[in-house]
Design a protein around this motif. Structure first.
Motif, PDB file in Angstrom:
ATOM      1  N   ASN A  87     -59.703  41.341 113.502  1.00  0.00           N
ATOM      2  CA  ASN A  87     -60.544  40.371 114.763  1.00  0.00           C
ATOM      3  C   ASN A  87     -60.842  39.055 114.375  1.00  0.00           C
ATOM      4  OD1 ASN A  87     -63.476  40.381 114.371  1.00  0.00           O
ATOM      5  ND2 ASN A  87     -62.906  42.596 114.126  1.00  0.00           N
ATOM      6  N   ARG A  88     -60.965  38.690 112.962  1.00  0.00           N
ATOM      7  CA  ARG A  88     -61.205  37.367 112.423  1.00  0.00           C
ATOM      8  C   ARG A  88     -60.854  37.573 110.984  1.00  0.00           C
ATOM      9  NH1 ARG A  88     -66.499  39.772 112.851  1.00  0.00           N
ATOM     10  NH2 ARG A  88     -67.664  39.453 110.646  1.00  0.00           N
ATOM     11  N   THR A  89     -60.663  36.316 110.469  1.00  0.00           N
ATOM     12  CA  THR A  89     -60.093  36.127 108.949  1.00  0.00           C
ATOM     13  C   THR A  89     -61.395  35.598 108.008  1.00  0.00           C
ATOM     14  OG1 THR A  89     -59.389  34.192 109.631  1.00  0.00           O
ATOM     15  CG2 THR A  89     -57.874  35.924 109.823  1.00  0.00           C
ATOM     16  N   ASN A  90     -61.003  35.742 106.744  1.00  0.00           N
ATOM     17  CA  ASN A  90     -61.965  35.074 105.755  1.00  0.00           C
ATOM     18  C   ASN A  90     -63.327  35.736 105.961  1.00  0.00           C
ATOM     19  OD1 ASN A  90     -60.007  33.365 104.953  1.00  0.00           O
ATOM     20  ND2 ASN A  90     -60.054  32.024 106.473  1.00  0.00           N
ATOM     21  N   VAL A  91     -63.383  37.105 105.991  1.00  0.00           N
ATOM     22  CA  VAL A  91     -64.485  37.654 106.208  1.00  0.00           C
ATOM     23  C   VAL A  91     -64.942  38.412 104.676  1.00  0.00           C
ATOM     24  CG1 VAL A  91     -64.509  38.079 108.629  1.00  0.00           C
ATOM     25  CG2 VAL A  91     -63.563  39.728 107.122  1.00  0.00           C
ATOM     26  N   ASP A  92     -66.063  38.537 104.582  1.00  0.00           N
ATOM     27  CA  ASP A  92     -66.649  39.368 103.160  1.00  0.00           C
ATOM     28  C   ASP A  92     -67.844  40.177 103.830  1.00  0.00           C
ATOM     29  OD1 ASP A  92     -68.616  37.664 103.291  1.00  0.00           O
ATOM     30  OD2 ASP A  92     -67.665  36.420 101.316  1.00  0.00           O
ATOM     31  N   PHE A  93     -67.885  41.254 102.990  1.00  0.00           N
ATOM     32  CA  PHE A  93     -69.251  42.085 103.171  1.00  0.00           C
ATOM     33  C   PHE A  93     -70.121  42.005 101.913  1.00  0.00           C
ATOM     34  CE2 PHE A  93     -65.220  43.423 105.420  1.00  0.00           C
ATOM     35  CZ  PHE A  93     -65.620  43.551 106.836  1.00  0.00           C
ATOM     36  N   PRO A  94     -70.884  41.248 101.690  1.00  0.00           N
ATOM     37  CA  PRO A  94     -71.872  41.274 100.635  1.00  0.00           C
ATOM     38  C   PRO A  94     -73.192  42.095 100.987  1.00  0.00           C
ATOM     39  CG  PRO A  94     -72.203  39.205 101.589  1.00  0.00           C
ATOM     40  CD  PRO A  94     -70.814  39.674 102.399  1.00  0.00           C
ATOM     41  N   ASN A  95     -73.601  42.909 100.062  1.00  0.00           N
ATOM     42  CA  ASN A  95     -74.635  43.593 100.137  1.00  0.00           C
ATOM     43  C   ASN A  95     -74.766  44.516 101.400  1.00  0.00           C
ATOM     44  OD1 ASN A  95     -76.189  41.761  98.320  1.00  0.00           O
ATOM     45  ND2 ASN A  95     -76.258  40.062  99.722  1.00  0.00           N
ATOM     46  N   CYS A  96     -73.434  45.119 101.513  1.00  0.00           N
ATOM     47  CA  CYS A  96     -73.254  45.953 102.518  1.00  0.00           C
ATOM     48  C   CYS A  96     -72.780  47.511 101.941  1.00  0.00           C
ATOM     49  CB  CYS A  96     -72.172  45.666 103.345  1.00  0.00           C
ATOM     50  SG  CYS A  96     -72.666  44.167 104.327  1.00  0.00           S
ATOM     51  N   THR A 258     -70.503  46.729 112.350  1.00  0.00           N
ATOM     52  CA  THR A 258     -69.021  47.198 112.646  1.00  0.00           C
ATOM     53  C   THR A 258     -68.139  46.122 112.569  1.00  0.00           C
ATOM     54  OG1 THR A 258     -69.190  46.771 114.885  1.00  0.00           O
ATOM     55  CG2 THR A 258     -69.981  48.923 114.186  1.00  0.00           C
ATOM     56  N   PHE A 259     -67.038  46.380 112.075  1.00  0.00           N
ATOM     57  CA  PHE A 259     -65.821  45.673 112.119  1.00  0.00           C
ATOM     58  C   PHE A 259     -64.633  46.081 112.519  1.00  0.00           C
ATOM     59  CE2 PHE A 259     -62.160  43.215 109.949  1.00  0.00           C
ATOM     60  CZ  PHE A 259     -62.749  41.856 110.366  1.00  0.00           C
ATOM     61  N   ASP A 260     -64.003  45.468 113.216  1.00  0.00           N
ATOM     62  CA  ASP A 260     -62.876  46.082 114.173  1.00  0.00           C
ATOM     63  C   ASP A 260     -61.434  45.519 113.558  1.00  0.00           C
ATOM     64  OD1 ASP A 260     -64.504  47.957 115.788  1.00  0.00           O
ATOM     65  OD2 ASP A 260     -64.594  46.533 117.146  1.00  0.00           O
ATOM     66  N   TYR A 261     -60.597  46.553 113.483  1.00  0.00           N
ATOM     67  CA  TYR A 261     -59.191  46.428 113.238  1.00  0.00           C
ATOM     68  C   TYR A 261     -58.442  46.560 114.631  1.00  0.00           C
ATOM     69  CZ  TYR A 261     -61.208  46.644 108.537  1.00  0.00           C
ATOM     70  OH  TYR A 261     -61.976  46.500 107.368  1.00  0.00           O
ATOM     71  N   LEU A 262     -57.805  45.628 115.218  1.00  0.00           N
ATOM     72  CA  LEU A 262     -57.186  45.667 116.503  1.00  0.00           C
ATOM     73  C   LEU A 262     -55.751  45.847 116.604  1.00  0.00           C
ATOM     74  CD1 LEU A 262     -59.443  42.866 117.946  1.00  0.00           C
ATOM     75  CD2 LEU A 262     -60.113  45.468 117.930  1.00  0.00           C
TER      76      LEU A 262
END
Length: 440
Positions: A87-96, A258-262
């Motif tokens: 749903n958007r690019t160049n994401v990361d999930f630090p401290n998650c 949440t993070f969606d893959y569409l």
């Protein structure tokens, strides 16, 4: 009726999957006396069962999943493969911290079949696998089997309720009817963690990078469970997605995210069908059988042939109507189809919709002129097919097969039915033909 709900979609489908010939209807071609017009209902009509060709089922707006066993038609199942986009690019999930991974499948409001209606639909059991080969941007036929690696969820048992909205989230938002599958097998939990903390962070650079890393999932009915329905899922709907649930612990917090893959664009899908007619008469019909079979999901067609129309030549077809009778009206769960369509077999051995259907949609944006709708008459139930354009082609083209094929409007339609053929004691198929002889 259910197949008239999306005329624009059907119209585009017809234009893409049919070829148009230059045949004209006969009444406008000549001036004639009333006595020149000949009516006949005595030409022979033969019905028999033939196995359908596979069709392309990739990148349709729907997939179908499920299975049912019928005492007449045996076992049929459908599975679906689908991949996802970011749903958007160049994401990361630090401290998650990973919470869960959920596959959501949005019901369509129609097109379901089997023990799914009423207050107590039958339980279903599905499995979800991770694909080990990609879904490419190409055509796939309905018997394709893509390889899988690990099981993300096994024995997911649920009651299909395609009419019931669902409350979702901590604020209990009322959401369109859908299925939520928590991928909590060991492999599913491991994969969810990999989505949150990938070894290769470049997978989030683009959709291509992500789809090259994650091929998608296959959802299929558990073959050892007595599934009793096939459901239609909206592929490309915002609700059909894969959702990563996690908690953000930055700065000592604990925030649910949440993070969606569409699937709504740049995502592919395939439906795959399987039939097992073992122990049935579907493929073993003989010259003494008085019924023929018709089943969707690329099962079997009813072939309608006209063995003695070779006697016709130099005629203009004013009207051609074939009437076929139902042998049974199905059951509450496995009901008869409301709409049939007709195809012909071209010189390349490909089934194509007859021109009468294309004309019907061009003129009135429905099947109205063609017919093919279930109809009650005094002595039973019939389908009435209007096919003057196609019949003219059968007469004019010496190489044309003197037959049409009855089937369901879409390959993903799961209905089935039996029809009475020419050997029935009564309610035999009839061809009503009106034509004009052309003077040489």
């Amino acid at each position: 009726m259910k197949y008239w709900l999306s005329p624009l979609v059907l119209f585009v489908y017809l234009l893409l999957h049919s070829c148009s010939k230059t045949t004209e209807l006969g009444l406008s071609l000549v001036e004639q006396e009333q006595s020149d017009i000949i009516f006949s209902d005595t030409f022979k009509v033969h019905l028999n069962t033939t196995v359908a060709n596979t069709s392309f089922t990739n990148d349709r707006p729907h997939v179908v999943i499920g299975a049912y066993t019928d005492s007449i038609f045996g076992y049929v199942s459908s599975e679906a493969c689908l991949n996802f986009r970011l749903n958007r690019t160049n994401v990361d999930f630090p401290n998650c911290v990973f919470d869960s991974l959920v596959l959501t499948l949005c019901y369509e409001s129609y097109g379901h079949y089997g023990d799914i209606k009423g207050d107590a639909p039958g339980l279903q059991q599905w499995d979800v696998f991770q694909l080990s080969e990609p879904i490419l941007d190409q055509d796939y036929e309905s018997d394709v089997q893509l390889a899988t690696s690990q099981t993300l969820k096994s024995n997911f048992t649920f009651t299909p309720r395609f009419q019931d909205s669902v409350y979702v989230g901590v604020d209990s938002q009322l959401t369109y009817p859908h299925i939520r599958i928590r991928l909590d097998d060991a492999a599913g939990l491991t994969f969810g963690q990999e989505l949150l903390d990938p070894t290769d962070t470049t997978i989030y650079n683009s959709n291509n990078d992500f789809k090259n890393w994650f091929n998608g999932v296959k959802v299929q009915p558990n073959a050892s469970y007595p599934n009793s329905s096939i459901v239609r899922i909206r592929h490309g709907d915002p609700l059909t997605k894969l959702t990563l649930y996690y908690r953000d612990t930055s700065n000592g917090g604990n925030t649910a995210e949440t993070f969606d893959y569409l699937t709504d664009e740049d995502a592919e899908s395939i439906s795959t069908f399987e039939h097992d007619y073992t122990g049935t008469n579907v493929l073993d019909s003989t010259n003494t059988d008085s019924i023929v079979y018709l089943q969707g999901l690329d099962g079997v067609y009813t072939r309608v042939s006209f063995p003695d129309i070779e006697d016709l030549s130099s005629v203009i077809i004013n009207k051609a109507e074939v009437v076929v009778y139902l042998n049974d009206t199905g059951t509450t769960e496995l009901s008869e189809p409301i709409q049939l369509v007709a195809k012909y077999l071209n010189n390349a051995s490909e089934y194509q919709l007859i021109d009468d259907i294309v004309t019907s949609f061009l003129r009135v944006q429905s099947y109205l002129l063609f017919g093919g709708v279930l109809e009650k008459v005094d002595d039973g139930y019939i389908y009435r097919i209007q096919f003057a354009e196609q019949f003219q082609e059968l007469i004019d083209d010496p190489n044309a097969e003197k037959a049409i094929y009855l089937t369901l409007p879409l390959a993903i339609d799961p209905e089935r039915i039996t029809l009475k053929n020419q050997l029935s004691m009564k309610q035999k198929p009839i061809l009503y033909l009106t034509y004009t002889n052309i003077n040489e």
